[in-house]
Design a protein around this motif. Structure first.
Motif, PDB file in Angstrom:
ATOM      1  N   LYS A  21       0.953  -1.013   0.039  1.00 31.25           N
ATOM      2  CA  LYS A  21      -0.031  -0.026   0.107  1.00 31.25           C
ATOM      3  C   LYS A  21       0.962   1.064  -0.118  1.00 31.25           C
ATOM      4  N   LEU A  22       0.688   2.178  -0.871  1.00 32.75           N
ATOM      5  CA  LEU A  22       1.385   3.380  -1.178  1.00 32.75           C
ATOM      6  C   LEU A  22       1.242   4.184   0.124  1.00 32.75           C
ATOM      7  N   SER A  23       2.037   5.120   0.509  1.00 32.83           N
ATOM      8  CA  SER A  23       1.753   5.988   1.529  1.00 32.83           C
ATOM      9  C   SER A  23       0.835   7.043   0.820  1.00 32.83           C
ATOM     10  N   PRO A  24       0.291   7.798   1.835  1.00 31.54           N
ATOM     11  CA  PRO A  24      -0.814   8.901   1.218  1.00 31.54           C
ATOM     12  C   PRO A  24      -0.007   9.761   0.339  1.00 31.54           C
ATOM     13  N   GLN A  67       2.838   9.406  -1.523  1.00 30.86           N
ATOM     14  CA  GLN A  67       3.009   8.567  -2.971  1.00 30.86           C
ATOM     15  C   GLN A  67       1.725   8.594  -3.697  1.00 30.86           C
ATOM     16  N   GLN A  68       0.642   7.940  -2.991  1.00 30.50           N
ATOM     17  CA  GLN A  68      -0.676   7.628  -3.792  1.00 30.50           C
ATOM     18  C   GLN A  68      -1.351   9.199  -4.393  1.00 30.50           C
ATOM     19  N   ALA A  69      -1.204  10.537  -3.596  1.00 31.71           N
ATOM     20  CA  ALA A  69      -1.253  11.657  -4.043  1.00 31.71           C
ATOM     21  C   ALA A  69      -0.443  12.024  -5.060  1.00 31.71           C
ATOM     22  N   PHE A  70       0.861  11.777  -5.054  1.00 32.11           N
ATOM     23  CA  PHE A  70       1.599  12.322  -6.341  1.00 32.11           C
ATOM     24  C   PHE A  70       1.216  11.193  -7.539  1.00 32.11           C
ATOM     25  N   LEU A  71       0.902  10.112  -7.296  1.00 22.10           N
ATOM     26  CA  LEU A  71       0.515   9.145  -8.376  1.00 22.10           C
ATOM     27  C   LEU A  71      -1.008   9.584  -8.969  1.00 22.10           C
ATOM     28  N   GLU A  72      -1.815   9.970  -8.252  1.00 22.36           N
ATOM     29  CA  GLU A  72      -3.138  10.544  -8.640  1.00 22.36           C
ATOM     30  C   GLU A  72      -2.947  12.057  -9.517  1.00 22.36           C
ATOM     31  N   GLU A  73      -2.209  12.690  -8.832  1.00 23.47           N
ATOM     32  CA  GLU A  73      -2.305  13.875  -9.470  1.00 23.47           C
ATOM     33  C   GLU A  73      -1.327  14.000 -10.552  1.00 23.47           C
ATOM     34  N   GLU A  74      -0.547  12.879 -10.909  1.00 23.61           N
ATOM     35  CA  GLU A  74       0.566  12.816 -12.110  1.00 23.61           C
ATOM     36  C   GLU A  74       1.534  13.885 -11.839  1.00 23.61           C
ATOM     37  N   ALA A  75       2.068  14.033 -10.610  1.00 26.41           N
ATOM     38  CA  ALA A  75       2.654  15.152 -10.286  1.00 26.41           C
ATOM     39  C   ALA A  75       4.098  15.083 -10.446  1.00 26.41           C
ATOM     40  N   GLY A 125      -4.516  11.847   4.293  1.00 31.61           N
ATOM     41  CA  GLY A 125      -3.925  11.591   5.700  1.00 31.61           C
ATOM     42  C   GLY A 125      -5.332  11.758   6.642  1.00 31.61           C
ATOM     43  N   ALA A 126      -6.086  13.076   6.374  1.00 27.69           N
ATOM     44  CA  ALA A 126      -7.186  13.281   7.243  1.00 27.69           C
ATOM     45  C   ALA A 126      -8.175  12.330   7.221  1.00 27.69           C
ATOM     46  N   LEU A 127      -8.084  11.481   6.192  1.00 28.73           N
ATOM     47  CA  LEU A 127      -9.403  10.498   5.843  1.00 28.73           C
ATOM     48  C   LEU A 127      -8.717   8.945   6.449  1.00 28.73           C
ATOM     49  N   GLY A 128      -7.509   9.133   7.308  1.00 27.04           N
ATOM     50  CA  GLY A 128      -7.209   8.071   8.101  1.00 27.04           C
ATOM     51  C   GLY A 128      -6.127   7.231   7.313  1.00 27.04           C
ATOM     52  N   GLY A 129      -5.501   7.802   6.169  1.00 31.17           N
ATOM     53  CA  GLY A 129      -4.625   6.932   5.452  1.00 31.17           C
ATOM     54  C   GLY A 129      -3.564   6.681   6.398  1.00 31.17           C
ATOM     55  N   THR A 130      -2.860   5.567   6.018  1.00 22.33           N
ATOM     56  CA  THR A 130      -1.680   4.974   6.698  1.00 22.33           C
ATOM     57  C   THR A 130      -0.464   5.781   6.632  1.00 22.33           C
ATOM     58  N   ARG A 131       0.232   5.865   7.394  1.00 17.57           N
ATOM     59  CA  ARG A 131       1.497   6.461   7.215  1.00 17.57           C
ATOM     60  C   ARG A 131       2.696   5.725   7.677  1.00 17.57           C
TER      61      ARG A 131
END
Lengths: 159, 702
Positions: free
Chosen positions: A83-86, A88-96, A153-159
């Motif tokens: 499972k990606l960290s929040p 990592q997940q955000a960078f992937l979803e935003e294609e940042a 992260g606020a939604l409880g994603g793992t760190r």
């Protein structure tokens, strides 16, 4: 040459290296942890950013000796059980990213920032990330990705 | 059939069952901008590309183009999937490996989308047609009653279907296609035209992707090079005893080449620093006399025809009531890809394999073959998707050096250039001197335009405006520093000068800069982006004052059109900050809107560096600022609010889009500064970090 025991991504690793050798050189060239990148060797670009006790540091400005006592996290250590960290997940979803070479350092700096401030403002993101260079110029998306990660992260994603 | 040597390609022998489709072509090669010194190649006439459909239905497309962050691994796969009627994730692109892919000149000049895209689409469309015919034969029906969808051939009501994999019947089939294929129009695209995510995205965020500098080989050693003290230096003497006393270190000497091989990178660099070499560096130009040098040192004594000449400048100027003559300068700048040049070289029984970051894998293969006097068939260059290039990685210096060290050490060797080496021993974007002399009637009609470009090149040198009397000429010159290709290189220089000059003429004629351009422009595509940008920006309401200026610029390059509006804040100590950029852009049909947006927005940021502060300082054969601490790069804090208006023209073929996004930025900023302050800066960068000898000091900081 001296022997060091390093604590990297929760694993104890023994390595033989010169005292003044940088953590970056040890990670990349002795431990094959190549996710951390060389960009400038003078702490100006942030491509080599890793976490030392949870805080972003430049691996090219950190000697292996000073790293030996600390808990080090590299980009390879963020994914947990597939499972990606929040961030990592955000960078992937935003294609940042474009070429992606700065991405590991960006993600580590953002991870450090979010561990101190769960919900940073644009100005706080800019200040915390300004030492990281993206030559492809993906900055606006990276800012969005950091804010996106804060929401995950606020939604409880793992760190 | 073609003359291609199939048996040499290990992959094709081992490709397994399936259908291999080869595109044979007769089309010529488009002119490419590669900087001087890289010309002389033509695309082979026989083979352009190929793709393989496996018996498992997986599609693999092969191209010599390379992925450097511009997103073609994604956009090319989308086009293959579109024409083959397979899901996007069934397509894999094999790129930039000289043993596996067809010969290609290189990835530059925004040619991938207009050249390679249609090739892959043609082949995929031909493959689909073949599969349709094969199914028709098997079912004994007319092919026109069948359709292709989702990796299958189906009959009219969908009651019968067969997958592409099944259709190949476990055989190895090779089909050569030459025919023109009718391609799916962009208005009907379902996979192309969408924001498909990068297939390798996850590997970027986990650190798993292996860049050229990340490659590790069994028994690999590390290299470092002992560099001369300046350009064109001659080695006088060398003492390497101390270096050689380090455990495991070999010093390699071959003429003026001095390299070191060591078991680890740290020791390699330490040993290189311990080599005591003395060099003789000849007298050389510096920033101080750069532009006089360019003006007075033509590349050859051969007279060169103008790039464009029409009417008579004399007549035109006679009819002009307003005349403006100015010169513009552009400094050398560095590409500064975040991954410097890197290579891992390995020799096996006389065959050389090199993993390296390059935009021209086949060019580097040729360099290696020539250097070692071995046939190209004995050299394999593999280009892992790299930490970008921006036109800066056409050449194979690190590959040759790593291969020399590997040969001497008889072991695989990795060489990663330091940042200082990348600044000093790669090549730069050409400096430019541009002189423009133009005349306008009192009513704002442009009547005369003379434009001379020394050194930067002739891309976009012709004015897009309607002018009846023109003289436009590029003057190739000798160059004090090594220079080469760069993202939008001459386009940036020519457009900065032209669009600054247009702005000056508009002000001299007392006209609004937008109205002045529109009045002298009949190109509908350029007018459309100009109007789109102005509308989105709110140009009509944008009234500049002493602390806030608004400027615009437009241009056309490589088949694309761009217009840029900039808002620039100027504080009391003359520090400028670009607050907002609106950029409208049209490059035909859009293949991947999200990727294009990323390229365009990134282009604005990259252009901002060259516009405001990037400059190479040099003297006596040395680069004086070869490090990021002294060479400022655009950062988060420099980034304005960027708004992109993508004009999607589904009726027009897609144009390459990697470069066009840069050319409007510098003139829009310079024009905004003028609008606020009445001061026109005609030198790029506009607000350098430190004074650059040879040009007047800029009143502005950034």
């Amino acid at each position: 040459m001296a022997n060091y025991e390093l604590n990297i991504n929760g694993r104890k690793l023994r390595v033989s290296a010169a005292q003044e050798e940088t953590l970056l050189s040890v990670l990349r060239d002795r431990l094959d942890l190549t996710g951390t990148k060389y960009g400038c060797g003078e702490g100006q670009c942030g491509a080599c950013t890793v976490l030392m006790e949870g805080r972003a540091v430049r691996a090219c400005q950190t000697t292996v000796q000073s790293a030996a006592q600390a808990k080090i996290t590299t980009i390879e250590g963020l994914e947990k059980n597939g499972k990606l960290s929040p961030v990592q997940q955000a960078f992937l979803e935003e294609e940042a990213f474009q070429c992606g070479y700065c991405t590991a350092g960006m993600i580590m700096s953002a991870t450090s920032l979010l561990s101190e401030r769960a919900n940073p403002s644009d100005e706080q993101i800019e200040r915390a990330m300004n030492g990281n260079v993206c030559r492809c110029g993906t900055y606006p998306r990276i800012v969005e990705a950091v804010k996106h990660a804060a929401r995950i992260g606020a939604l409880g994603g793992t760190r | 059939m073609t003359t291609f040597a199939w048996d040499r390609r290990a992959f094709l022998k081992g490709a397994g069952a399936g259908l291999l489709v080869v595109l044979a072509e007769s089309a010529g090669v488009a002119q490419q901008e590669s900087g001087r010194g890289f010309r002389g190649h033509e695309m082979p006439k026989d083979i352009g590309s190929w793709l393989h459909i496996g018996s498992d239905g997986r599609v693999t497309a092969f191209t010599g183009k390379v992925e450097v962050g511009q997103n073609i691994r994604t956009s090319l796969a989308q086009q293959v999937a579109e024409e083959l009627r397979v899901p996007f994730d069934c397509v894999e692109m094999v790129m930039g490996d000289t043993d596996l892919v067809p010969w290609d000149m290189g990835t530059f000049g925004s040619r991938t989308t207009p050249d390679m895209g249609p090739r892959l689409r043609t082949m995929a469309a031909a493959a689909r047609q073949m599969l349709l015919e094969q199914a028709a034969q098997a079912w004994n029906v007319d092919a026109s009653s069948l359709r292709a969808a989702n990796g299958k051939i189906l009959n009219g009501d969908g009651s019968r279907s067969i997958s592409y994999g099944e259709l190949t019947q476990g055989e190895k089939l090779v089909k050569v296609v030459t025919a023109e294929q009718s391609l799916t129009p962009a208005s009907e695209w379902k996979v192309a035209g969408t924001s498909a995510p990068k297939p390798e995205g996850r590997a970027f965020v986990t650190g798993a992707h292996k860049y050229p500098s990340d490659i590790v080989r069994p028994g690999m050693m590390f290299g470092a090079i002992v560099r001369p003290e300046g350009f064109h230096a001659k080695l006088i003497s060398v003492d390497s005893k101390a270096a050689e006393s380090l455990p495991g270190v070999t010093v390699v000497r071959d003429g003026d080449f001095i390299g070191v091989v060591a078991p680890d990178a740290f020791t390699a660099h330490r040993a290189a620093a311990m080599v005591n070499a003395a060099w003789d560096v000849p007298e050389q130009p510096s920033n101080e006399n750069l532009f006089e040098y360019l003006k007075n040192n033509p590349e050859t004594s051969e007279p060169r025809h103008p790039d464009h000449q029409s009417g008579s400048m004399e007549d035109g100027m006679r009819n002009a009531e307003i005349k403006v003559e100015e010169r513009y300068t552009v400094q050398y700048i560095a590409h500064a890809p975040l991954e410097p040049r890197a290579a891992v070289a390995e020799w096996n029984n006389g065959k050389l394999t090199v993993w390296t970051g390059t935009q021209r894998p086949f060019g580097v293969r040729e360099e290696l073959a020539q250097h070692f006097s071995i046939p190209e068939s004995q050299v394999r260059v593999i280009q892992p998707d790299m930490g970008s290039g921006y036109g800066g990685k056409h050449s194979g210096e690190a590959a040759v050096e790593a291969a020399r060290l590997a040969k001497a050490a008889n072991k695989p060797v990795k060489l990663l250039w330091t940042r200082r080496e990348e600044f000093t021993w790669a090549y730069l974007r050409p400096a430019a001197l541009i002189e423009i002399h133009a005349g306008v009637r009192r009513d704002g009609t442009l009547v005369a335009w003379e434009h001379h470009n020394y050194n930067a090149g002739n891309a976009t040198i012709n004015t897009p405006y309607d002018v009846s009397n023109q003289l436009i000429q590029y003057h190739p010159t000798k160059t004090p520093l090594r220079q080469g290709s760069y993202r939008a290189l001459a386009g940036t220089a020519n457009n900065f000068a032209r669009e600054s000059h247009m702005d000056a003429l508009a002000h001299a004629a007392g006209m609004d800069p937008l109205q002045f351009r529109m009045k002298n422009l009949s190109n509908a595509r350029l007018k459309a982006v100009l109007q789109s940008a102005a509308d989105k920006f709110g140009w009509d309401r944008a009234k500049s004052n002493a602390t806030c200026g608004y400027g615009l610029a437009c241009g056309s390059d490589k088949g694309g059109y761009v217009a840029t509006c900039a808002e620039v804040e100027i504080d009391s100590d003359k520090t400028i900050r670009v607050r907002r950029v609106v950029q409208a852009w049209e490059s035909g049909a859009v293949i991947n809107p999200n990727g294009l947006n990323n390229q365009n927005s990134g282009g604005v940021v990259q252009a901002l560096g060259g516009a405001l502060f990037e400059a190479i300082l040099f003297s006596q054969g040395k680069i004086l600022n070869p490090q990021f601490a002294r060479y400022r790069l655009p950062r988060f804090s420099d980034t304005p609010k960027i708004e992109i208006v993508l004009v999607d023209r589904k009726d027009l073929p897609p144009a390459g889009a990697g470069e066009i996004g840069l050319i409007g930025v510098a003139p829009a900023i310079a024009n905004a500064i003028f609008a606020a302050t009445g001061v026109r800066v005609r030198n790029m960068p506009i607000a350098p970090e430190e004074a650059i000898p040879g040009i007047p000091a800029s009143p502005f900081r950034s």
